[in-house]
Enzyme design. Structure first.
Site, PDB file in Angstrom:
ATOM      1  N   GLU A  56      -8.181 -12.621 -58.641  1.00  0.00           N
ATOM      2  CA  GLU A  56      -7.996 -14.156 -58.723  1.00  0.00           C
ATOM      3  C   GLU A  56      -8.379 -14.140 -60.135  1.00  0.00           C
ATOM      4  O   GLU A  56      -9.111 -14.158 -60.262  1.00  0.00           O
ATOM      5  CB  GLU A  56      -9.553 -15.318 -57.715  1.00  0.00           C
ATOM      6  CG  GLU A  56      -8.929 -16.089 -57.673  1.00  0.00           C
ATOM      7  CD  GLU A  56     -10.215 -16.864 -56.537  1.00  0.00           C
ATOM      8  OE1 GLU A  56      -9.944 -18.114 -56.220  1.00  0.00           O
ATOM      9  OE2 GLU A  56     -10.085 -16.248 -55.394  1.00  0.00           O
ATOM     10  N   LYS A 112      -6.679 -18.921 -51.582  1.00  0.00           N
ATOM     11  CA  LYS A 112      -7.204 -18.832 -49.983  1.00  0.00           C
ATOM     12  C   LYS A 112      -6.338 -18.673 -49.289  1.00  0.00           C
ATOM     13  O   LYS A 112      -5.093 -20.108 -49.428  1.00  0.00           O
ATOM     14  CB  LYS A 112      -8.451 -20.740 -50.131  1.00  0.00           C
ATOM     15  CG  LYS A 112      -9.126 -21.206 -50.494  1.00  0.00           C
ATOM     16  CD  LYS A 112     -10.005 -19.578 -49.141  1.00  0.00           C
ATOM     17  CE  LYS A 112     -11.489 -19.894 -49.723  1.00  0.00           C
ATOM     18  NZ  LYS A 112     -12.061 -18.571 -50.179  1.00  0.00           N
TER      19      LYS A 112
END
Length: 469
Positions: free
Chosen positions: A264, A281
């Site tokens: 990420e 997410k």
């Protein structure tokens, strides 16, 4: 963007070197303190092209127990203010992402303090809250073109000395150095499995009561560090099985190392002032069967709970970047894009904005720490609930690894899928975002899925909680 000391006349030097694999170079540097490697892995496009390797910093900025030190000397000023003054100003060579500057990390507690939040958890005295090296040169590996450069700033004599050091490293780096096997380590969770599920239930109650929209609940697993285990060797084993676009290895002194396989990006800032963040997410496992794997990815993109979770963090990051963005410049060019990684599918979005004049990367870090994707929304209240519900200090986990170059550009990653090694133990951690639609059993299983690859490096495939059978 504002840069300190704009009149500085530093010379920038670039010297091409023969191709070497990053793993072979790391093996040759085993045991070296203050070694930094920002290590892209997996697919080369679009974010896995460059690997940056630095050693022997000219300055070291460390925060331990709330106190800042520069090169071992205690300081009255804060770490970010000190860092701004230490990063030199010089242009980065065309076509290269970095030629020296700052590389390091800020942990979750550092972000808590930025929000004036206290914590009930005692920190691990062996861990650092903030550690950054100022490096005057870097080895830059272009995985796409299979080319390598030594790039740095300073005098001709300085760079001549760095070239001698680089050639010595090239002589010691053996092509195809085998990845060492790891000794077995048994990890134990910081709470019983039922306590983790109960924390998810309590988080849902807070959401139902209107306190928050979402919160990230995590857990840590601890194992004893085997005598003589090299952090570099452990990182080479991790990168061999969990290649990631934002991998990182940081050895901050003799007794602390961070080994990350993060997928990420946190926030990047380019020289034109464009900020980008790519929150993750939404998670689903990979399947060896291509047909089932594609179906899992499609199901993830349509999952109501996962999309809601992602959208709330997108809104949070729009707000965080918006604090320093030109009016009307905040946009979301990607929403709910499924990306495939070694072990999982992730739902990824991108938020983009243009930085206001008069601000720089230090301001961006201060405004956005800790990452919204690992806290929740609203961020301040979510962090209070995290401190109440979690069983131990997060430490570096859920903090940020970052680099800031002499041209003011920054890139950073969220510290997830990461091992932290201290003198006595190894810590792994994982968690997930909780919404009103979350199921405690499913959230516990997702947390175990995320941490599995880390524990498997050391042969632990059970992911026991301290109360599990």
């Amino acid at each position: 963007m504002t840069r300190s000391d704009p009149s500085s006349a530093l010379s920038v030097h670039v010297h091409e070197l023969p191709w070497r694999d990053a793993g072979d170079l790391l093996a040759a540097l085993e045991g070296e303190p203050w070694l930094a490697c920002l290590d892209s892995g997996g697919d080369i496009a679009p974010r896995g092209r460059w690997t940056i390797l630095c050693r022997d910093p000219v300055h070291r900025v460390v925060v331990r127990a709330g106190q800042c030190f520069v090169d071992g000397c205690e300081q009255a000023a804060g770490a970010l203010e000190i860092l701004r003054d230490l990063i030199p100003t010089f242009p980065c060579p065309d076509g290269l992402p970095f030629a020296g500057g700052a590389i390091g990390f800020a942990d979750y507690r550092f972000g808590q303090q930025a929000h004036d939040l206290s914590t009930r958890h005692e920190p691990d005295p062996q861990q650092l809250e903030f550690a950054v090296g100022i490096y005057d040169c870097a080895v830059i590996l272009d995985r796409r073109e299979r080319r390598v450069w030594l790039a740095g700033y300073g005098t001709s004599d300085t760079m001549a000395r760095r070239r001698v050091q680089a050639m010595d490293l090239w002589d010691r780096a053996v092509a195809g150095t085998p990845v060492p096997s790891m000794p077995p380590v048994r990890f134990v969770m910081d709470c019983p499995a039922d306590d983790y599920r109960h924390a998810v239930t309590r988080a849902r109650e807070y959401i139902a009561a209107g306190d928050i929209f979402q919160v990230n609940i995590t857990a840590r697993m601890y194992g004893a560090r085997p005598p003589g285990l090299s952090p570099v060797a452990a990182y080479r084993a991790l990168r061999a099985t969990s290649a990631a676009p934002f991998g990182a290895f940081l050895s901050c002194g003799a007794d602390f190392a961070l080994l990350s396989a993060s997928p990420e990006r946190f926030v990047s800032l380019d020289v034109q002032g464009i900020m980008r963040t790519r929150p993750i997410k939404g998670t689903a496992p990979r399947d060896p069967d291509p047909v089932r794997d594609r179906q899992i990815a499609e199901d993830l993109s349509l999952d109501e709970k996962e999309c809601a979770e992602n959208l709330m963090i997108v809104d949070l990051m729009r707000n965080d970047l918006g604090q320093l963005a030109r009016i009307g410049s905040v946009s979301v060019p990607e929403l709910f894009n499924v990306e495939r990684f070694t072990h999982v599918h992730h739902l990824v979005s991108e938020v983009r904005a243009i930085l206001l004049p008069g601000h720089d990367a230090i301001d961006v870090l201060r405004a956005t720490l800790p990452p919204g994707s690992v806290t929740g929304a609203p961020k301040h209240r979510a962090m209070q609930i995290i401190d109440e519900l979690e069983h131990s200090s997060r430490g570096p986990y859920c903090g940020v690894v970052f680099r800031i170059g002499g041209d003011g550009a920054m890139d950073s990653s969220v510290i997830i899928r990461t091992l932290v090694m201290t003198r006595e133990r190894i810590c792994a951690a994982a968690g997930g975002g909780i919404t009103i639609l979350s199921d405690p059993d499913r959230e516990y299983d997702e947390m175990r899925l995320k941490v599995a690859a880390l524990l498997a490096v050391f042969g632990d495939t059970t992911q026991r909680g301290s109360g599990d059978d």
